[in-house]
Write a protein that holds these residues in place. Structure first.
Motif, PDB file in Angstrom:
ATOM      1  N   ARG A 111      -6.343   5.186   7.677  1.00 58.45           N
ATOM      2  CA  ARG A 111      -6.682   3.769   7.825  1.00 58.45           C
ATOM      3  C   ARG A 111      -5.381   2.970   7.724  1.00 58.45           C
ATOM      4  N   ILE A 112      -4.971   2.418   8.858  1.00 59.19           N
ATOM      5  CA  ILE A 112      -3.673   1.737   8.925  1.00 59.19           C
ATOM      6  C   ILE A 112      -3.595   0.652   7.857  1.00 59.19           C
ATOM      7  N   ASN A 113      -2.485   0.648   7.098  1.00 59.92           N
ATOM      8  CA  ASN A 113      -2.221  -0.316   6.030  1.00 59.92           C
ATOM      9  C   ASN A 113      -3.220  -0.231   4.882  1.00 59.92           C
ATOM     10  N   GLY A 161      -8.416  17.222  -2.467  1.00 55.36           N
ATOM     11  CA  GLY A 161      -7.778  16.312  -1.523  1.00 55.36           C
ATOM     12  C   GLY A 161      -6.888  15.323  -2.241  1.00 55.36           C
ATOM     13  N   ILE A 162      -6.197  14.500  -1.465  1.00 57.50           N
ATOM     14  CA  ILE A 162      -5.310  13.461  -1.996  1.00 57.50           C
ATOM     15  C   ILE A 162      -5.491  12.211  -1.150  1.00 57.50           C
ATOM     16  N   HIS A 163      -5.504  11.049  -1.793  1.00 61.50           N
ATOM     17  CA  HIS A 163      -5.449   9.765  -1.089  1.00 61.50           C
ATOM     18  C   HIS A 163      -4.077   9.148  -1.328  1.00 61.50           C
ATOM     19  N   PHE A 164      -3.371   8.852  -0.253  1.00 60.87           N
ATOM     20  CA  PHE A 164      -2.089   8.142  -0.324  1.00 60.87           C
ATOM     21  C   PHE A 164      -2.360   6.692   0.077  1.00 60.87           C
ATOM     22  N   ASP A 184       8.266  -7.707   6.180  1.00 61.72           N
ATOM     23  CA  ASP A 184       7.374  -6.593   5.880  1.00 61.72           C
ATOM     24  C   ASP A 184       8.060  -5.288   6.246  1.00 61.72           C
ATOM     25  N   TRP A 185       7.644  -4.209   5.595  1.00 62.54           N
ATOM     26  CA  TRP A 185       8.351  -2.931   5.641  1.00 62.54           C
ATOM     27  C   TRP A 185       8.682  -2.472   7.049  1.00 62.54           C
ATOM     28  N   GLN A 186       7.699  -2.436   7.937  1.00 57.19           N
ATOM     29  CA  GLN A 186       7.945  -1.898   9.270  1.00 57.19           C
ATOM     30  C   GLN A 186       8.888  -2.795  10.074  1.00 57.19           C
ATOM     31  N   VAL A 187       8.738  -4.112   9.917  1.00 60.12           N
ATOM     32  CA  VAL A 187       9.620  -5.055  10.618  1.00 60.12           C
ATOM     33  C   VAL A 187      11.043  -4.934  10.079  1.00 60.12           C
TER      34      VAL A 187
END
Length: 492
Positions: free
Chosen positions: A171-173, A194-197, A365-368
């Motif tokens: 799920r993006i972001n 499982g793991i949730h990041f 923001d991180w990606q920018v």
């Protein structure tokens, strides 16, 4: 680093982090490896290694992956790491299109022969980095060519991987979730279902989420909270040394930052001890250079970054800006979290106070922010590096002119030559001296300004078991388990 945590849950290389000490090298896809000269290596692959679609993982999968990352069309930021392979640099830079000239071959499906460009005793440790991981040809070429970018092969339902977990949801972001991989060769010893990041960029939000019992552990701790936790440490607050250097990159393609005297003046005007002790108060160590302590007991790192405002003003005047006169407004670019802004404001105040220059701050923001940094759309930008393996080369190689992570515009033929020479030197002590000379040259030119060596701070619930400390962020996820729930005690 955030991507590293996810990728290493999904994929496994020839060598893996050890369950008890992630810094040690344990068998991954390779059952064993041997070398007599640290140049020629033989890896014996396990017969029970499988992709998540049930197909065998073979030596050819590694050859395919390494050809892919070295292909100029892919333009991978980490392609330079594989220049260690004989002929790797020539193929990556397009001097040859014949991949058979690269030092890797598979005499049979479960034997991989590797020839390096020079002796590298640290090579097995490098193989724990995802740049060396295998990738599934059958999935990649189902959705495009080998070097196509941003295809659907890595999406849920499409991805094929060979690690302890498989991708369940993305799920993006919001979050990425993984679940147990039944085809993993050591599936019976994977403890977690499982793991949730979670994608949480704000440390304060991360702390609140942890407090609300929605996270087992955090990657960050708010800057204001760390001194409180350090003063009276609760059981769920953890700190340990991290093989990480925080620095600021200078865009040397823009005046006045194209002048080494200006860059050195900016560095000399920073009181790093005041920043770490009085502003951040997080236990970080003021950096005197790029390569952090603890990477190699024999490496004598030059100590050239220090606080000297008088010398800073002298250099700025020699560069043509006495007292900051005529120096244009420059901008600090950083990502959008509070701790990043705090450090940027310290730079802003220090440079105004000691040099008389004006500085603005832009947060993205991180990606920018990552995109702006890669395109050199900045004057000065927050940066840093976490060691990929325990050798000074992992830090120094970043600032070679061809490295995809350089992001400064700085190119120095002498520096490149020293780094190349270090990869071909057979005597370990001489090799370290060559890298020491290279770091001295880097700190003289100062395309990046070292700030501090980080301490890793995190919040971790008591029920998380067998989470081992690692200076370079390696995790043996299959060994981690979750015990009975326990309430948090003594929240300040």
């Amino acid at each position: 680093q955030p991507e590293h945590f996810i990728i290493t849950s999904l994929f496994e290389g020839l060598v893996a982090p050890d369950a008890e000490d992630p810094e040690r090298n344990a068998p991954g896809v390779a059952l064993s490896w041997e070398t007599k000269d640290f140049v020629n290596w033989t890896f014996k692959l396990r017969a029970d290694a499988r992709w998540s679609d049930g197909q065998s993982v073979t030596a050819e999968d590694f050859i395919y992956a390494w050809k892919r990352i070295l292909s100029p069309e892919l333009a991978s930021d980490y392609g330079d790491m594989l220049h260690l392979l004989k002929g790797g640099a020539d193929f990556h830079t397009g001097k040859t299109k014949d991949f058979s000239t690269v030092g890797v071959m598979a005499p049979n499906p479960h034997t991989l022969l590797v020839i390096l460009d020079g002796p590298s005793p640290h090579f097995p440790g490098m193989l724990k980095h995802y740049a060396w991981f295998p990738v599934p040809r059958q999935a990649i070429e189902k959705f495009g060519k080998m070097t196509d970018l941003d295809t659907a092969w890595a999406r849920p339902g499409h991805i094929v991987n060979n690690g302890p977990f498989i991708l369940e949801d993305w799920r993006i972001n919001h979050f990425i979730s993984v679940k147990r991989n039944p085809f993993y060769w050591d599936a019976k010893n994977v403890k977690l279902n499982g793991i949730h990041f979670f994608a949480i960029e704000n440390a304060e939000a991360e702390e609140r989420t942890f407090k609300d019992n929605q996270l087992h552990l955090t990657k960050a701790v708010p800057l204001a909270s760390v001194p409180i936790y350090r003063a009276n440490p609760p059981a769920w607050f953890h700190q340990s040394p991290e093989l990480t250097t925080e620095f600021y990159r200078c865009n040397v393609t823009r005046a006045p930052l194209d002048n080494p005297k200006v860059r050195n003046a900016l560095s000399l005007a920073l009181d790093r001890k005041a920043l770490t002790d009085d502003i951040i108060k997080s236990g970080h160590i003021p950096a005197t250079g790029l390569v952090p302590p603890g990477i190699n007991d024999e490496y004598q790192a030059p100590k050239m970054a220090h606080f000297d405002p008088d010398e800073a003003r002298k250099l700025l005047a020699e560069a043509g800006f006495p007292g900051g006169k005529g120096f244009r407004l420059i901008q600090i670019l950083t990502n959008s979290n509070d701790s990043a802004r705090t450090v940027a404001e310290f730079f802003q105040e220090s440079w105004h106070k000691h040099l008389g220059i004006e500085v603005s701050i832009l947060q993205q923001d991180w990606q920018v922010y990552l995109n702006s940094m890669s395109k050199l759309q900045f004057d000065v930008v927050r940066g840093g590096w976490v060691g990929d393996y325990l050798d000074p080369f992992t830090f120094l190689s970043v600032f070679r002119s061809t490295d995809g992570n350089n992001n400064t515009g700085w190119k120095n033929p002498r520096y490149d030559d020293l780094m190349l020479t270090s990869t071909r030197e057979t005597d370990p002590a001489t090799r370290l001296k060559i890298m020491q000379e290279a770091e001295g040259l880097l700190l003289t030119e100062m395309p990046m300004i070292p700030i501090f060596w980080r301490m890793d701070s995190r919040l971790q619930r008591a029920e998380v078991q067998n989470w081992k400390e690692s200076k370079i962020g390696h995790r043996c996820y299959k060994a981690i388990s979750i015990g009975p729930w326990q309430p948090l005690q003594n929240w300040p």
